[in-house]
Design an enzyme around this catalytic site. Sequence first.
Site, PDB file in Angstrom:
ATOM      1  N   ARG A  41      -4.233  10.280   3.721  1.00 19.67           N
ATOM      2  CA  ARG A  41      -3.200  11.329   3.797  1.00 19.67           C
ATOM      3  C   ARG A  41      -2.444  11.475   2.482  1.00 19.67           C
ATOM      4  NH1 ARG A  41      -1.149  13.484   8.367  1.00 19.67           N
ATOM      5  NH2 ARG A  41       1.034  13.274   7.790  1.00 19.67           N
ATOM      6  N   ASP A  80       4.075  -0.143  12.400  1.00 15.88           N
ATOM      7  CA  ASP A  80       2.903  -0.892  11.918  1.00 15.88           C
ATOM      8  C   ASP A  80       2.950  -2.380  12.298  1.00 15.88           C
ATOM      9  OD1 ASP A  80       1.688   1.233   9.908  1.00 15.88           O
ATOM     10  OD2 ASP A  80       3.847   1.238   9.704  1.00 15.88           O
ATOM     11  N   LYS A  95       0.845  -1.207   0.000  1.00 12.58           N
ATOM     12  CA  LYS A  95       0.000   0.000   0.000  1.00 12.58           C
ATOM     13  C   LYS A  95       0.870   1.243   0.000  1.00 12.58           C
ATOM     14  CE  LYS A  95      -1.812   1.474   4.166  1.00 12.58           C
ATOM     15  NZ  LYS A  95      -1.413   2.854   4.476  1.00 12.58           N
ATOM     16  N   ASN A  96       1.908   1.227   0.850  1.00  4.74           N
ATOM     17  CA  ASN A  96       2.690   2.442   1.053  1.00  4.74           C
ATOM     18  C   ASN A  96       3.721   2.702  -0.047  1.00  4.74           C
ATOM     19  OD1 ASN A  96       1.101   2.842   3.244  1.00  4.74           O
ATOM     20  ND2 ASN A  96       2.629   2.244   4.769  1.00  4.74           N
ATOM     21  N   VAL A 114       7.314   6.253  17.243  1.00  5.05           N
ATOM     22  CA  VAL A 114       7.042   6.944  15.979  1.00  5.05           C
ATOM     23  C   VAL A 114       5.779   7.813  16.087  1.00  5.05           C
ATOM     24  CG1 VAL A 114       6.607   6.669  13.501  1.00  5.05           C
ATOM     25  CG2 VAL A 114       8.212   5.143  14.672  1.00  5.05           C
ATOM     26  N   CYS A 117      -5.356   7.030   9.327  1.00  2.09           N
ATOM     27  CA  CYS A 117      -5.734   6.468  10.618  1.00  2.09           C
ATOM     28  C   CYS A 117      -5.535   7.487  11.726  1.00  2.09           C
ATOM     29  CB  CYS A 117      -4.895   5.219  10.887  1.00  2.09           C
ATOM     30  SG  CYS A 117      -5.356   3.863   9.815  1.00  2.09           S
TER      31      CYS A 117
END
Length: 461
Positions: free
Chosen positions: A119, A333, A46-47, A355, A143
């Site tokens: 975002r 994550d 996804k990222n 983080v 999120c």
Amino acid sequence: MAESSVAGAHLDDADRVMQPITRLQDRMVIRGGKPLRGRVDVRGAKNLATKAMVAALLADTPSVLRDVPQISDVGVVTRMLDAYGVAVTSPEEGVLVLDPANVERAHFAQIDALAGSSRIPILFCGPLLHRLGEALIPDLGGCRIGDRPIDFHLDALRAFGAVVDKSYEGIRITAPDGLHGANIELPYPSVGATEQVLLSATLASGVTELKNAAIEPEIMDLIAVLQKMGAIITVEPSRTIFIEGVDHLSGYTHRAMFDRNEAASWASAALATGGDIFVAGAKQQELLTFLNVYRKVGGAFDVQEDGIRFWHPGGPLRAVQVETDVHPGFMTDWQQPLIVALTQAEGVSIVHETVYENRFGFTDALIEMGANIVVHKDGIESVTRRVPRRKLEQAAVVTGPTPLHATDMVIPDLRGGFSHIIAALAAEGESRLSNLSLINRGYEHFADKLADLGADFTLED
Ligand code: EPU
């Protein structure tokens, strides 16, 4: 932002890319206590995929992205690209063709409709400034795991010569004299701000020096995409990145790197449920830190040519101390799914979240299920640690093992929500989960995958 026509014909394609996502049911009843066993296939990250889609906006010619997961964040970026006239088509599942031949201004309503959903739109700034001379960014989403400000992004854009105005519509950014190379030092190696600089600097005039950059594998993959397009980007061992601006970029053909976060989530699901899962597509190099912790907890894994097998070898799990960090540290994550497994480990585990300042909200539901977890909102001072202490960090102290029992849960965010699913699968009894659509932001076909792994559940509207 001034309005002009948007190629409405593209909407059909965007809808088709989104279709399997919007059909998702929003509630799930899980009957737990059964180990997950079998194989799951993990596709592109996804990222990375969402950022590579934005990069296509910088090109003169079409790009082809492979291994794109069918998740709602990809749908949001598709709609945003569509609003700016980029034709996004999907000739087959997992493949997107992104054609930027007719980039044009978007209707405010189309952009505003995406407010609060992701975002990623903040990363459109650089490409839009190059293509259209201005960018309008809606209220961002993503999120709810802390304040998640965008000050690093805006400061970097100003350094490139952009002018930032906040209006009732959102943030309006213009570049009256174009973007020029800049010397930028990030206060923290932010993933998003590093991507912002990369996407803005490649077509800026002159050289950009970015100090204290993030070097996550997804960022290195984005750099590979940009290099294929014609960019000149050098990564120094000191986390400094040099970008030499070029006049134009062409489309790319690229296969997105695998989703490390999804792979780690299934690995933790195997451990927490006492199961055995082969994660096809997972690679060792990008998971080294995760695999070390997995081994220390007592999980077993076997790295194979086409994936990694993760399983619970029987016997007790061991408590660990983990500090989340930027790459090559333990990813933020990864902590939520792992914490479910840690509730079954013998002794006291400590997870330091360095983080984000608010990423333990999901533990409330685990506590309700019987877990012994204490969250220290200001972190814990006196521990042996490698990661420097941050002002806003938190710590979770998990004492195990404690049996988990079923409960009703409202999914709070993507990773926390997946950990709730794992907890419900590990618990005795019937749990009801709502707000399931959040999981679909980052886990492709997750209900089908759970069914393939033998999970006992039903979906409800
Ligand atoms: N930060 C600022 N100002 C900024 C930007 C960031 O203070 O302008 C702070 C954040 O508040 C946070 C820290 O810097 O405390 C790190 O944030 P970062 O910018 O690195 O995160 P991000 O780019 O917003 C991406 C992933 C996250 C992942 C983090 C860390 C995407 C779309 N999101 O977020 O993924 O947790 O990097 O690796 O790439 C997820 O996939 O569930 C997810 C949240």
